[in-house]
Design an enzyme around this catalytic site. Sequence first.
Site, PDB file in Angstrom:
ATOM      1  N   GLY A 217       0.827  -1.204   0.000  1.00  0.00           N
ATOM      2  CA  GLY A 217       0.000   0.000   0.000  1.00  0.00           C
ATOM      3  C   GLY A 217       0.857   1.247   0.000  1.00  0.00           C
ATOM      4  N   SER A 218       0.284   2.330   0.487  1.00  0.00           N
ATOM      5  CA  SER A 218       0.966   3.626   0.384  1.00  0.00           C
ATOM      6  C   SER A 218       2.009   3.795   1.502  1.00  0.00           C
ATOM      7  CB  SER A 218      -0.070   4.747   0.495  1.00  0.00           C
ATOM      8  OG  SER A 218      -0.654   4.711   1.780  1.00  0.00           O
ATOM      9  N   THR A 221       0.342   4.892   4.909  1.00  0.00           N
ATOM     10  CA  THR A 221      -0.218   3.819   5.743  1.00  0.00           C
ATOM     11  C   THR A 221       0.908   2.910   6.241  1.00  0.00           C
ATOM     12  OG1 THR A 221      -2.197   3.893   4.368  1.00  0.00           O
ATOM     13  CG2 THR A 221      -1.960   1.993   5.801  1.00  0.00           C
ATOM     14  N   GLY A 222       1.905   2.689   5.392  1.00  0.00           N
ATOM     15  CA  GLY A 222       3.038   1.852   5.790  1.00  0.00           C
ATOM     16  C   GLY A 222       3.681   2.352   7.071  1.00  0.00           C
ATOM     17  N   LYS A 224       2.259   4.149   9.434  1.00  0.00           N
ATOM     18  CA  LYS A 224       1.359   3.902  10.579  1.00  0.00           C
ATOM     19  C   LYS A 224       1.473   2.446  11.014  1.00  0.00           C
ATOM     20  CE  LYS A 224      -2.315   7.075   9.212  1.00  0.00           C
ATOM     21  NZ  LYS A 224      -3.644   7.113   8.611  1.00  0.00           N
ATOM     22  N   GLU A 239       5.673  -3.177   1.063  1.00  0.00           N
ATOM     23  CA  GLU A 239       5.738  -2.936  -0.391  1.00  0.00           C
ATOM     24  C   GLU A 239       4.961  -1.653  -0.647  1.00  0.00           C
ATOM     25  OE1 GLU A 239       7.679  -4.595  -2.103  1.00  0.00           O
ATOM     26  OE2 GLU A 239       7.924  -6.460  -1.004  1.00  0.00           O
ATOM     27  N   CYS A 273       1.880   0.441  -9.023  1.00  0.00           N
ATOM     28  CA  CYS A 273       2.985   0.967  -8.212  1.00  0.00           C
ATOM     29  C   CYS A 273       4.224   1.172  -9.074  1.00  0.00           C
ATOM     30  CB  CYS A 273       3.272   0.031  -7.052  1.00  0.00           C
ATOM     31  SG  CYS A 273       3.486  -1.674  -7.569  1.00  0.00           S
TER      32      CYS A 273
END
Length: 520
Positions: A217-218, A221-222, A224, A239, A273
């Site tokens: 994901g982004s 968020t990674g 967090k 990733e 991505c």
Amino acid sequence: MPRAKTASQSLKSFNPRTGEVRKEIPVTPTAEVVEVVERARKMVPEWASIDPAGRARALREVRHRLHARVDDAVRIVSEETGKTPFEALAYDIMPTLLLLAYFEKVAPKALRRERVGRIIGPFAGVTSHVDYRPFGVVGAITPWNYPLLNCFLAFAPALFAGNTVVIKPSEVTPDCGELARDLLEPLPPSVATIIQGGGDVGAALVDAPCDKISFIGSPKTGRKICEAAAKHLTPVVMELGGKDSAIVCADADLDRAASGVGWGAFMNCGQTCTSIERVYVVDSVADEFERKLLERLQTIQQGDDVGPLTFKPQLEIIKRQVKDALDKGARVLAGGPEQARKNHNGSLWYTPTVVTDVDTGMNVLTQESFGPVLAYVRVPDEEDAIRRANEDGVNLTASVWTRDKTRAQRLADRLRAGVVTVNLHAESPAAPWAPWGGVGESGFGRLNGIAGLREFTVPTHIERASGPNVGRMWWYPHDEATKVSMRALVDVLGSPETKERVKAAGTLAANALKSMKAKF
Ligand code: NAD
């Protein structure tokens, strides 16, 4: 702590081509997530005790089930993401089958017990091997852009490696999550469980806690997730996204490059991505390459070749980035806001767009777009291209387009990216045989390849004394013979002088046995 959701809450599955709601799918209450993880944890001993070949056989059933449901899968993925049926088949379903087929073949061998070291000197008399043990329960949290491939990419190697998994697919594509649930039906209960919901359900999964987190994901968020995982010291594989660049050299095959860059930038409506979001073209060929690229783009049919965006916030990002760039003096070479197909009822179309005269004051050149926008940058030479590719934004992957293999390698060596491709771009996440992952802000850890399989194992060293008489010099008593032996050993290992090493070896031979004999 995330607030508990009630079971009556649901996620809406949209069709981004029409804006219609297709379905509503119940959310997993956050309060239930710990229980789901505990059930998965109870299944670990049983699943892990099946040998890797047996697990591969069980996962083969999943592959066959996907094949049997291929038409349904194409319809669901295509309707819920907006991608064309060809894109769903070629970019989501085919690579998922390839991923499963690859691991079925290599996992039994790659997970075998491995003998390490022919041990000499101070560690003589032991044998060592490594067992690749599973972590336990892996929590997989996945995005919406390739709702099947990226879901399987995040959890399939963990299953092959003997972990059980709890999967939280994206709330943007919940029906694809239901499809994954159905495909996993042949596995024993609680070996692979789908939970549905948004970020709060993902956060509950991280906090359950799991024994490892596999996240796609982004970067936002990674971060967090890394913070939340740190509370339990849960290892993570990340990733994340990037701002991929392509470099077109003066000696490139410009037809091939125009075709490859056009596809790499706009397939899946740029929501990959590894999409090319910046192309650096050496000045001497920039006019010709531009002409060829724009010719290519004219052949892309919006609707038939490329769909709308999948997710409304993504459309807003693209509109904002393009407007910001145009306000600051950039120029549209193709597409642009005026050309956009009209959106009705919340449909999410945006025409493939190329902007030029861009600089690092514009987000379109520096921040991930994750949509159908390509920044076209002319550079005086390859030196400048490399510098800018590394500095203007973060590469998850990067590519070099040239006819010269030596030049390709020389430039590839200097590109900071998780994957570097030559005369190709964007297909590497779908290549299961090689490690997949980023560098720096684009992520860490690996999926795919043997490295990706072992990412979900704890390499456990088993060291064994080879016989009952194997003594250890460092056991008690630390008598004179022991001290002399240890000093001699240090000289053997470290001295640069041959004479000193030979003398020390003699001292060691004369004292070591005596030292050992006193130990037991
Ligand atoms: P996202 O980060 O918004 O969401 C990804 C997942 O994280 C979703 O399932 C979401 O519900 C969950 N989530 C959100 N907040 C959470 C929290 N606090 N705790 C736990 N889980 C939480 O990303 P997205 O919009 O779904 O995907 C787009 C991004 O993914 C882009 O940046 C793209 O580059 C990246 N991506 C990377 C790869 C790769 O392999 N490197 C592949 C595809 C997409």
